[in-house]
Design a protein around this motif. Structure first.
Motif, PDB file in Angstrom:
ATOM      1  N   UNK A  36       5.618 125.647  53.639  1.00 38.69           N
ATOM      2  CA  UNK A  36       5.541 126.167  55.006  1.00 38.69           C
ATOM      3  C   UNK A  36       4.123 126.669  55.270  1.00 38.69           C
ATOM      4  N   UNK A  37       3.515 126.120  56.287  1.00 37.74           N
ATOM      5  CA  UNK A  37       2.161 126.515  56.659  1.00 37.74           C
ATOM      6  C   UNK A  37       1.115 125.484  56.352  1.00 37.74           C
ATOM      7  N   UNK A  38       1.382 124.580  55.425  1.00 40.54           N
ATOM      8  CA  UNK A  38       0.376 123.562  55.104  1.00 40.54           C
ATOM      9  C   UNK A  38       0.950 122.157  55.042  1.00 40.54           C
ATOM     10  N   UNK A  39       2.241 122.011  54.837  1.00 41.78           N
ATOM     11  CA  UNK A  39       2.846 120.695  54.800  1.00 41.78           C
ATOM     12  C   UNK A  39       2.590 119.958  53.503  1.00 41.78           C
ATOM     13  N   UNK A  40       2.896 118.681  53.515  1.00 41.85           N
ATOM     14  CA  UNK A  40       2.852 117.872  52.297  1.00 41.85           C
ATOM     15  C   UNK A  40       1.433 117.470  51.913  1.00 41.85           C
ATOM     16  N   UNK A  41       0.666 116.940  52.868  1.00 44.22           N
ATOM     17  CA  UNK A  41      -0.663 116.400  52.558  1.00 44.22           C
ATOM     18  C   UNK A  41      -1.645 117.500  52.180  1.00 44.22           C
ATOM     19  N   UNK A  42      -1.489 118.681  52.792  1.00 47.42           N
ATOM     20  CA  UNK A  42      -2.475 119.744  52.605  1.00 47.42           C
ATOM     21  C   UNK A  42      -1.956 120.894  51.740  1.00 47.42           C
ATOM     22  N   UNK A  43      -0.872 120.712  51.018  1.00 47.40           N
ATOM     23  CA  UNK A  43      -0.284 121.824  50.275  1.00 47.40           C
ATOM     24  C   UNK A  43      -1.323 122.447  49.334  1.00 47.40           C
ATOM     25  N   UNK A  44      -1.206 123.727  49.166  1.00 50.96           N
ATOM     26  CA  UNK A  44      -2.274 124.499  48.537  1.00 50.96           C
ATOM     27  C   UNK A  44      -2.311 124.369  47.020  1.00 50.96           C
ATOM     28  N   UNK A  45      -1.299 123.783  46.403  1.00 53.40           N
ATOM     29  CA  UNK A  45      -1.285 123.705  44.953  1.00 53.40           C
ATOM     30  C   UNK A  45      -1.833 122.423  44.371  1.00 53.40           C
ATOM     31  N   UNK A  46      -2.337 121.505  45.198  1.00 50.41           N
ATOM     32  CA  UNK A  46      -2.802 120.226  44.659  1.00 50.41           C
ATOM     33  C   UNK A  46      -4.184 120.366  44.033  1.00 50.41           C
ATOM     34  N   UNK A  47      -4.595 119.410  43.203  1.00 47.52           N
ATOM     35  CA  UNK A  47      -5.877 119.527  42.500  1.00 47.52           C
ATOM     36  C   UNK A  47      -7.056 119.578  43.461  1.00 47.52           C
ATOM     37  N   UNK A  48      -8.079 120.302  43.086  1.00 44.76           N
ATOM     38  CA  UNK A  48      -9.217 120.518  43.970  1.00 44.76           C
ATOM     39  C   UNK A  48     -10.077 119.280  44.129  1.00 44.76           C
ATOM     40  N   UNK A  49      -9.944 118.298  43.234  1.00 46.11           N
ATOM     41  CA  UNK A  49     -10.781 117.103  43.381  1.00 46.11           C
ATOM     42  C   UNK A  49     -10.236 116.144  44.434  1.00 46.11           C
ATOM     43  N   UNK A  50      -9.073 116.421  44.978  1.00 49.62           N
ATOM     44  CA  UNK A  50      -8.592 115.667  46.138  1.00 49.62           C
ATOM     45  C   UNK A  50      -9.189 116.319  47.383  1.00 49.62           C
ATOM     46  N   UNK A  51     -10.097 115.625  48.046  1.00 48.49           N
ATOM     47  CA  UNK A  51     -10.879 116.250  49.105  1.00 48.49           C
ATOM     48  C   UNK A  51     -10.497 115.733  50.479  1.00 48.49           C
ATOM     49  N   UNK A  52     -10.914 116.475  51.485  1.00 46.09           N
ATOM     50  CA  UNK A  52     -10.736 116.073  52.868  1.00 46.09           C
ATOM     51  C   UNK A  52     -11.658 114.904  53.191  1.00 46.09           C
ATOM     52  N   UNK A  53     -11.400 114.298  54.324  1.00 42.45           N
ATOM     53  CA  UNK A  53     -12.241 113.203  54.785  1.00 42.45           C
ATOM     54  C   UNK A  53     -13.088 113.616  55.981  1.00 42.45           C
ATOM     55  N   UNK A  54     -13.077 114.893  56.319  1.00 45.30           N
ATOM     56  CA  UNK A  54     -13.902 115.426  57.397  1.00 45.30           C
ATOM     57  C   UNK A  54     -14.740 116.567  56.870  1.00 45.30           C
ATOM     58  N   UNK A  55     -15.951 116.675  57.349  1.00 41.17           N
ATOM     59  CA  UNK A  55     -16.790 117.813  56.998  1.00 41.17           C
ATOM     60  C   UNK A  55     -16.148 119.081  57.533  1.00 41.17           C
ATOM     61  N   UNK A  56     -16.246 120.155  56.786  1.00 36.13           N
ATOM     62  CA  UNK A  56     -15.514 121.362  57.176  1.00 36.13           C
ATOM     63  C   UNK A  56     -15.984 121.894  58.518  1.00 36.13           C
ATOM     64  N   UNK A  57     -17.257 121.669  58.865  1.00 32.79           N
ATOM     65  CA  UNK A  57     -17.750 122.140  60.150  1.00 32.79           C
ATOM     66  C   UNK A  57     -17.177 121.405  61.338  1.00 32.79           C
ATOM     67  N   UNK A  58     -16.550 120.263  61.105  1.00 34.17           N
ATOM     68  CA  UNK A  58     -15.948 119.480  62.183  1.00 34.17           C
ATOM     69  C   UNK A  58     -14.543 119.941  62.525  1.00 34.17           C
ATOM     70  N   UNK A  59     -14.010 120.917  61.798  1.00 31.99           N
ATOM     71  CA  UNK A  59     -12.573 121.190  61.841  1.00 31.99           C
ATOM     72  C   UNK A  59     -12.305 122.623  62.290  1.00 31.99           C
ATOM     73  N   UNK A  60     -11.356 122.764  63.184  1.00 28.43           N
ATOM     74  CA  UNK A  60     -10.807 124.072  63.493  1.00 28.43           C
ATOM     75  C   UNK A  60      -9.340 123.919  63.841  1.00 28.43           C
ATOM     76  N   UNK A  61      -8.559 124.944  63.570  1.00 25.10           N
ATOM     77  CA  UNK A  61      -7.159 124.958  63.982  1.00 25.10           C
ATOM     78  C   UNK A  61      -6.918 126.020  65.043  1.00 25.10           C
ATOM     79  N   UNK A  62      -7.989 126.655  65.524  1.00 21.98           N
ATOM     80  CA  UNK A  62      -7.864 127.594  66.635  1.00 21.98           C
ATOM     81  C   UNK A  62      -8.316 126.892  67.899  1.00 21.98           C
ATOM     82  N   UNK A  63      -7.541 127.055  68.961  1.00 25.66           N
ATOM     83  CA  UNK A  63      -7.813 126.326  70.194  1.00 25.66           C
ATOM     84  C   UNK A  63      -8.922 126.937  71.023  1.00 25.66           C
ATOM     85  N   UNK A  64      -9.572 127.943  70.502  1.00 29.77           N
ATOM     86  CA  UNK A  64     -10.748 128.521  71.127  1.00 29.77           C
ATOM     87  C   UNK A  64     -11.597 129.187  70.064  1.00 29.77           C
TER      88      UNK A  64
END
Length: 669
Positions: free
Chosen positions: A77-105
């Motif tokens: 709950x809160x992260x779902x399957x793809x982004x679950x917090x317990x997966x290995x750290x070498x599995x990385x995102x495909x977007x630069x962190x500066x490109x991403x926000x989950x706040x609508x403002x």
């Protein structure tokens, strides 16, 4: 008043300040009394975006009767399957962190709250003293923690008489009783008045990759089973084996990471000079293949502001709207020329002298809205001004088309040169590099492609071609990994641990395993003890093994989207209305209190795999979430709160601890 919000998922005590708000067990349906309830099924980015917009719309308001918001997820709950917090750290995102926000403002001088919170990069910088910068590709697990942080911010800022209930579990059915929905989650029933389904990737049964040469029925079935990679970070592969990988997209990179750095290996050095140092626990050989034989191309190095918004010259939403007004389109004939023209304009801007490009720009306004010869005319104009080069998307995606090779060595050399050239182009950047600037255009105009394709914009035959060929090609060319990952592939090929098969690669069942080969590469085949299927399949309501989809389908509550034509084309994606995306039943009726968003609707809408918000003006991601949040609260009477009760809480007053680091000096992330 609740205590300030913080991220209760960061790990050990030094990174926490006080107990977090916790969800309560899901009540029985009768527990709500005269209350109202909204359920969000699936809490990956799509689900969190709806919850964030629900929270934003409730700020400073009070419902006329108690309101419960359920956040339900089968994995975390809160992260779902793809982004679950317990997966290995070498599995990385495909977007630069500066490109991403989950706040609508954006965050402001006030407290963090729904509608005004930190981007992913700002949050990461706050919680990690070794934040590598906004251009970094974060571990997926870290993004999962950010998503859970966003959910905490939503919960902490809910007004009186509104509560958030986190429900872990798989929703196996939704039934309507007495004007409300009952969701079955395990052995519990949850009653609600509105439900948004954001269930993500389908839960399909793995399919064997051996499509030819199968063992005859009379022979014992002893071959090793293929497996679909689910992103868990666990692959039961024995050292010394030969492992096949089917697919060369982004999931292929994940599988390779699990079989190398996930086994204790490491990469030393930078760029194309990096070297792989094995641990000894890897397979002897990784053999990968696909139809095109091309690993997904690399994204250009970051050079644009993260809130950059592209302004197309030819491939505009206005042009597509006018074209579509005449009836269903043929994408290749009616749309692709304008898309390729826009891509080439970005390419020629870097190839032509400034005065020559200005002359080319001056000709753009003269093109009619439906000129079928736009691309040949532009190519001729660019040639007259000094550039004979032009990009063809099909050629970029299929560089080996029409070729065969005398042996694996010849193909390996050709592929190695192509990968090295692609990395060099990526290093030139997404602005300065002509090729990568052109590929960024495909990312930028995805909403315009959707405007042409979604909700029956194409003929049945063209939609089938788009789903099977054109759409995957556009995604392939525009969603590549970082240069670091591509350089690591080159290093693995150089050291002999990775072999990529030639075009039209096949893995054919043989005895206790599979034989991998390309019919276009002479005298080369390799036995694989196991094959991992690293392809992302199109959602198909008839093949989805998830109990919720099966029950809704069998009950006729959901149906697949079908493009009318002779013959018609059945897409497999769940048929929904335009925003706010109500599901359409088999009899054509519409359930106005239910919403389906994201991947389950793929092919009704295009490229729903992208589930992130970007800083800056709203794109479709936040507009989709907000239109559902607005509809879900439409029957809830809200009144304003007194200023002292409605003020956002002090979410900014978090006392983060940045040290000490772990004993080995590593960041905790």
């Amino acid at each position: 008043m609740r205590s300030p919000v913080y991220d209760r998922h960061l790990g050990p005590a030094p990174f926490m300040t006080r107990p977090a708000p916790s969800g309560s067990p899901a009540p029985a349906p009768t527990d709500l009394g005269n209350g109202y309830a909204v359920a969000v099924v699936g809490t990956g980015p799509r689900g969190i975006s709806i919850l964030e917009r629900l929270g934003a719309r409730l700020l400073g308001k009070r419902p006329a009767r108690p309101l419960t918001i359920y956040a339900i997820d089968a994995d975390e709950v809160g992260s779902g399957r793809v982004w679950r917090s317990g997966q290995p750290r070498w599995l990385s995102m495909n977007n630069r962190c500066g490109e991403v926000t989950m706040f609508s403002g954006p965050a402001d001088d006030g407290a963090w709250r729904p509608g005004a919170g930190p981007t992913f990069a700002q949050w990461w910088q706050r919680v990690d003293a070794r934040f590598p910068g906004p251009d970094a590709y974060a571990p997926r697990s870290l993004y999962g923690r950010y998503l859970r942080f966003v959910l905490d911010v939503v919960e902490t800022n809910l007004p009186p008489d509104v509560r958030l209930v986190r429900v872990p579990g798989l929703v196996s059915g939704i039934e309507e009783r007495a004007g409300r929905f009952e969701l079955r989650v395990g052995d519990r029933l949850i009653a609600c008045d509105q439900v948004a389904v954001c269930s993500g990737h389908p839960r399909e049964q793995p399919e064997r990759p051996a499509l030819a040469g199968r063992t005859p029925p009379e022979r014992p079935q002893r071959r090793a089973p293929s497996r679909a990679f689910d992103g868990t970070g666990r692959l039961g592969v024995l050292p010394g084996s030969v492992i096949g990988v089917r697919g060369l997209g982004l999931t292929f990179h994940d599988v390779v990471a699990m079989l190398t750095v996930g086994r204790g290996g490491r990469f030393v050095g930078h760029g194309r000079d990096c070297v792989y140092v094995p641990s000894g626990d890897e397979p002897d050989l990784i053999v990968a293949g696909s139809r095109s034989a091309l690993p997904i191309p690399t994204r250009g190095a970051a050079q644009r502001p993260f809130d950059f918004r592209f302004a197309p010259r030819l491939f505009t939403s206005e042009r597509i709207a006018r074209l579509r007004a005449a009836g269903p389109l043929d994408f290749r004939a009616d749309v692709m020329p304008w898309l390729e023209a826009e891509v080439n304009i970005a390419f020629w801007k870097r190839r032509l002298a400034p005065d020559s490009f200005a002359a080319l720009e001056g000709q753009l306004a003269s093109f009619p809205y439906d000129d079928p010869e736009v691309l040949p005319r532009l190519r001729q104009a660019a040639s007259d001004l000094g550039c004979d080069e032009a990009l063809a998307l099909e050629d970029l995606a299929h560089p080996f088309r029409g070729r065969d090779f005398a042996g694996q060595g010849e193909f390996r050399g050709e592929l190695g040169r192509l990968l090295a050239s692609d990395v060099d182009e990526a290093m030139r950047g997404e602005v300065d590099g002509a090729l990568k600037a052109a590929m960024e255009v495909i990312r930028d105009v995805r909403p315009t492609v959707r405007a042409a394709v979604d909700f029956g914009g194409l003929t049945a035959a063209s939609h089938k071609d788009f789903v099977e060929c054109v759409g995957p090609m556009l995604a392939f060319l525009s969603t590549g990994p970082s240069a670091v990952r591509s350089c690591q592939l080159i290093a693995l090929m150089r050291c002999g641990l990775l072999e990529v098969l030639g075009p039209q690669a096949r893995f054919t069942a043989h005895d206790d395993g599979f034989v991998g080969h390309s019919p276009l590469v002479a005298d080369y085949s390799v036995f694989c003890s196991d094959v991992v299927d690293a392809r992302i399949r199109q959602p198909d309501i008839d093949k989805d093994a998830g109990p919720l989809v099966k029950k809704q389908r069998d009950a006729g509550a959901w149906r697949p989207h079908v493009c009318a034509g002779d013959p018609a084309f059945r897409t497999g994606g769940i048929d929904v209305t335009t925003a706010p995306y109500h599901p359409i039943a088999a009899d054509g009726s519409v359930e106005r209190r239910m919403y389906v968003l994201g991947i389950p609707t793929e092919s009704t809408r295009w490229f729903m795999q992208v589930g992130i918000g970007r800083p800056g003006p709203w794109g479709e991601f936040f507009r989709d979430a907000d239109t559902i949040a607005r509809a879900a609260l439409g029957e809830v009477e809200l009144t304003g709160l007194p200023a002292e009760d409605g003020a956002p809480l002090g979410a900014r007053d978090m006392d983060y601890c940045f040290g000490p680091q772990d004993p080995d000096g590593a960041s905790p992330f």
